[in-house]
Design a protein around this motif. Structure first.
Motif, PDB file in Angstrom:
ATOM      1  N   THR A 121       0.832  -1.206   0.000  1.00  0.00           N
ATOM      2  CA  THR A 121       0.000   0.000   0.000  1.00  0.00           C
ATOM      3  C   THR A 121       0.867   1.256   0.000  1.00  0.00           C
ATOM      4  OG1 THR A 121      -1.752  -1.149   1.209  1.00  0.00           O
ATOM      5  CG2 THR A 121      -1.824   1.252   1.219  1.00  0.00           C
ATOM      6  N   ALA A 122       1.959   1.222   0.773  1.00  0.00           N
ATOM      7  CA  ALA A 122       2.889   2.356   0.788  1.00  0.00           C
ATOM      8  C   ALA A 122       3.462   2.609  -0.601  1.00  0.00           C
ATOM      9  CB  ALA A 122       4.009   2.094   1.787  1.00  0.00           C
ATOM     10  N   THR A 123       3.827   1.543  -1.310  1.00  0.00           N
ATOM     11  CA  THR A 123       4.405   1.725  -2.648  1.00  0.00           C
ATOM     12  C   THR A 123       3.377   2.268  -3.636  1.00  0.00           C
ATOM     13  OG1 THR A 123       3.950  -0.534  -3.433  1.00  0.00           O
ATOM     14  CG2 THR A 123       6.000  -0.183  -2.212  1.00  0.00           C
ATOM     15  N   ILE A 124       2.119   1.895  -3.470  1.00  0.00           N
ATOM     16  CA  ILE A 124       1.065   2.437  -4.337  1.00  0.00           C
ATOM     17  C   ILE A 124       0.957   3.948  -4.132  1.00  0.00           C
ATOM     18  CG2 ILE A 124      -1.418   2.470  -4.811  1.00  0.00           C
ATOM     19  CD1 ILE A 124      -1.476  -0.508  -4.032  1.00  0.00           C
ATOM     20  N   ILE A 125       0.973   4.381  -2.881  1.00  0.00           N
ATOM     21  CA  ILE A 125       0.887   5.812  -2.582  1.00  0.00           C
ATOM     22  C   ILE A 125       2.097   6.538  -3.151  1.00  0.00           C
ATOM     23  CG2 ILE A 125       0.846   7.533  -0.744  1.00  0.00           C
ATOM     24  CD1 ILE A 125      -0.613   5.441   0.996  1.00  0.00           C
ATOM     25  N   TRP A 126       3.291   5.989  -2.948  1.00  0.00           N
ATOM     26  CA  TRP A 126       4.496   6.635  -3.487  1.00  0.00           C
ATOM     27  C   TRP A 126       4.467   6.671  -5.007  1.00  0.00           C
ATOM     28  CZ3 TRP A 126       7.588   3.267   0.364  1.00  0.00           C
ATOM     29  CH2 TRP A 126       7.690   3.938   1.583  1.00  0.00           C
ATOM     30  N   GLY A 127       3.941   5.619  -5.612  1.00  0.00           N
ATOM     31  CA  GLY A 127       3.854   5.600  -7.065  1.00  0.00           C
ATOM     32  C   GLY A 127       3.027   6.746  -7.605  1.00  0.00           C
ATOM     33  N   SER A 128       2.014   7.162  -6.831  1.00  0.00           N
ATOM     34  CA  SER A 128       1.157   8.267  -7.265  1.00  0.00           C
ATOM     35  C   SER A 128       1.840   9.616  -7.124  1.00  0.00           C
ATOM     36  CB  SER A 128      -0.134   8.277  -6.439  1.00  0.00           C
ATOM     37  OG  SER A 128       0.120   8.703  -5.105  1.00  0.00           O
ATOM     38  N   SER A 129       2.985   9.656  -6.428  1.00  0.00           N
ATOM     39  CA  SER A 129       3.605  10.947  -6.102  1.00  0.00           C
ATOM     40  C   SER A 129       4.541  11.479  -7.175  1.00  0.00           C
ATOM     41  CB  SER A 129       4.387  10.820  -4.789  1.00  0.00           C
ATOM     42  OG  SER A 129       5.567  10.060  -4.968  1.00  0.00           O
ATOM     43  N   PHE A 130       4.945  10.633  -8.139  1.00  0.00           N
ATOM     44  CA  PHE A 130       5.981  11.051  -9.080  1.00  0.00           C
ATOM     45  C   PHE A 130       5.577  12.273  -9.895  1.00  0.00           C
ATOM     46  CE2 PHE A 130       7.493   6.624  -8.459  1.00  0.00           C
ATOM     47  CZ  PHE A 130       8.805   6.919  -8.124  1.00  0.00           C
ATOM     48  N   PHE A 131       4.415  12.231 -10.522  1.00  0.00           N
ATOM     49  CA  PHE A 131       4.022  13.366 -11.351  1.00  0.00           C
ATOM     50  C   PHE A 131       3.622  14.558 -10.496  1.00  0.00           C
ATOM     51  CE2 PHE A 131       0.176  10.877 -10.744  1.00  0.00           C
ATOM     52  CZ  PHE A 131      -0.816  11.817 -10.536  1.00  0.00           C
ATOM     53  N   ILE A 132       3.156  14.312  -9.261  1.00  0.00           N
ATOM     54  CA  ILE A 132       2.834  15.412  -8.338  1.00  0.00           C
ATOM     55  C   ILE A 132       4.121  16.104  -7.898  1.00  0.00           C
ATOM     56  CG2 ILE A 132       1.883  15.999  -6.066  1.00  0.00           C
ATOM     57  CD1 ILE A 132      -0.073  13.670  -6.435  1.00  0.00           C
ATOM     58  N   MET A 133       5.143  15.337  -7.568  1.00  0.00           N
ATOM     59  CA  MET A 133       6.437  15.893  -7.184  1.00  0.00           C
ATOM     60  C   MET A 133       7.006  16.752  -8.310  1.00  0.00           C
ATOM     61  SD  MET A 133       8.102  15.226  -4.214  1.00  0.00           S
ATOM     62  CE  MET A 133       9.812  14.916  -4.629  1.00  0.00           C
ATOM     63  N   LYS A 134       6.941  16.242  -9.515  1.00  0.00           N
ATOM     64  CA  LYS A 134       7.507  16.962 -10.658  1.00  0.00           C
ATOM     65  C   LYS A 134       6.861  18.330 -10.807  1.00  0.00           C
ATOM     66  CE  LYS A 134       8.219  16.576 -15.661  1.00  0.00           C
ATOM     67  NZ  LYS A 134       8.011  15.731 -16.862  1.00  0.00           N
ATOM     68  N   ASN A 135       5.549  18.415 -10.678  1.00  0.00           N
ATOM     69  CA  ASN A 135       4.852  19.695 -10.819  1.00  0.00           C
ATOM     70  C   ASN A 135       5.125  20.616  -9.631  1.00  0.00           C
ATOM     71  OD1 ASN A 135       3.699  18.835 -13.234  1.00  0.00           O
ATOM     72  ND2 ASN A 135       1.889  17.990 -12.225  1.00  0.00           N
ATOM     73  N   THR A 136       5.200  20.055  -8.430  1.00  0.00           N
ATOM     74  CA  THR A 136       5.403  20.868  -7.230  1.00  0.00           C
ATOM     75  C   THR A 136       6.793  21.484  -7.196  1.00  0.00           C
ATOM     76  OG1 THR A 136       3.924  19.339  -6.068  1.00  0.00           O
ATOM     77  CG2 THR A 136       5.147  20.898  -4.724  1.00  0.00           C
TER      78      THR A 136
END
Length: 288
Positions: free
Chosen positions: A9-24
């Motif tokens: 579950t932790a890896t699923i959440i982190w997987g969602s963060s890549f494109f969010i991190m890039k924009n932020t």
């Protein structure tokens, strides 16, 4: 099973963060982004679990400082490395902890990894390479790659440290102290390398809130809880699924194309996980 589910579950959440991190990162420097992430996580969990502070003693404080130093340093070094290399190489080289953990665990506990641990780690790294690295788009080995490898080593140290420090302790409170330690450390470094933006958009604050709440408070807490009840070698392989989910979210939300190379990479990572758990020919054995 529940511990493995927490790690996945932790890896699923982190997987969602890549494109969010890039924009932020277009709105705020990487060090201040990390400082805000850990601060949000610290404050949130401290409010929700404030009663756990009654457990505080020197042993908890020392454990929190050690874990915070490892995870904070890992994030910082990986982030600096990303400035000098490509995202694909950064993701791949960070995942070297899959190979490091069995041997580091051996050095610390004298519990020697078996052929299945090593084979699974190698297969997993090949799979991550296929998922992360785009052939023809990568530059030669550089300082960013060296720093990223250093980050991978620090992530491995964190996995081993959780395994050694968490027994007999409340893992949620230990996680809170870890976040506080990491936040303090990064806030101390940030002014020397970044400039805090004069103004942040509503969208940037929403992204920071998601990164702090879901990708740090929730995901790292799930990681620590899962690792407490999972052998380090298995935990390292399960955590490598972050690269898989990162690509899946990119396909869904960022128009990345599914290719045979990605499918093969996914298959190899899955095969490594199965090999590490089943260990053909070793009846009744568990991953060490």
């Amino acid at each position: 099973m529940a511990a493995n589910a927490a790690l996945v579950t932790a890896t699923i959440i982190w997987g969602s963060s890549f494109f969010i991190m890039k924009n932020t990162l277009d709105s705020i420097g990487s060090f201040y982004l990390l400082a805000v992430r850990f601060t949000i996580a610290s404050v949130l969990l401290s409010i929700v679990f404030f009663r756990k502070y009654r457990l505080i003693n020197k042993e908890y404080i020392l454990g929190g400082i050690v874990l915070g130093a490892f995870i904070g340093s890992a994030y910082v070094v990986q982030t600096i490395g990303l400035s000098f290399t490509t995202p694909g190489k950064n993701a791949f080289l960070t995942a070297v902890y899959c190979l490091i953990v069995p041997f580091l665990y051996w050095a610390v506990t004298k519990d020697r990894p078996d052929a299945y641990n090593i084979s699974a780690a190698v297969i997993c790294m090949i799979g991550i390479g296929l998922v992360s690295i785009n052939p023809g788009a990568e530059s030669m080995f550089n300082i960013g790659d060296i720093l990223t490898l250093g980050g991978g080593f620090l992530y491995a140290c964190h996995i081993i440290a959780v395994n050694r420090i968490s027994p007999g302790k409340d893992i949620i409170f230990l996680t809170i102290l870890q976040f506080v330690s990491a936040a303090v450390m990064i806030w101390m470094i940030a002014p020397f390398v970044d400039e805090f933006p004069a103004e942040l958009s509503t969208g940037a604050w929403v992204s920071l809130a998601y990164l702090g709440i879901m990708c740090t408070a929730v995901a790292l807490m799930l990681q620590n809880v899962g690792q407490k009840y999972t052998e380090p070698s298995t935990a390292a392989l399960l955590l490598s699924l972050e690269s898989v989910f990162g690509v899946i979210f990119s396909i869904i939300f960022a128009s990345e194309q599914m290719t045979f190379r990605l499918v093969l990479g996914f298959a190899l990572i899955f095969a490594a996980l199965v090999l590490s758990e089943v260990k053909p020919g070793k009846r009744g054995s568990n991953v060490q």
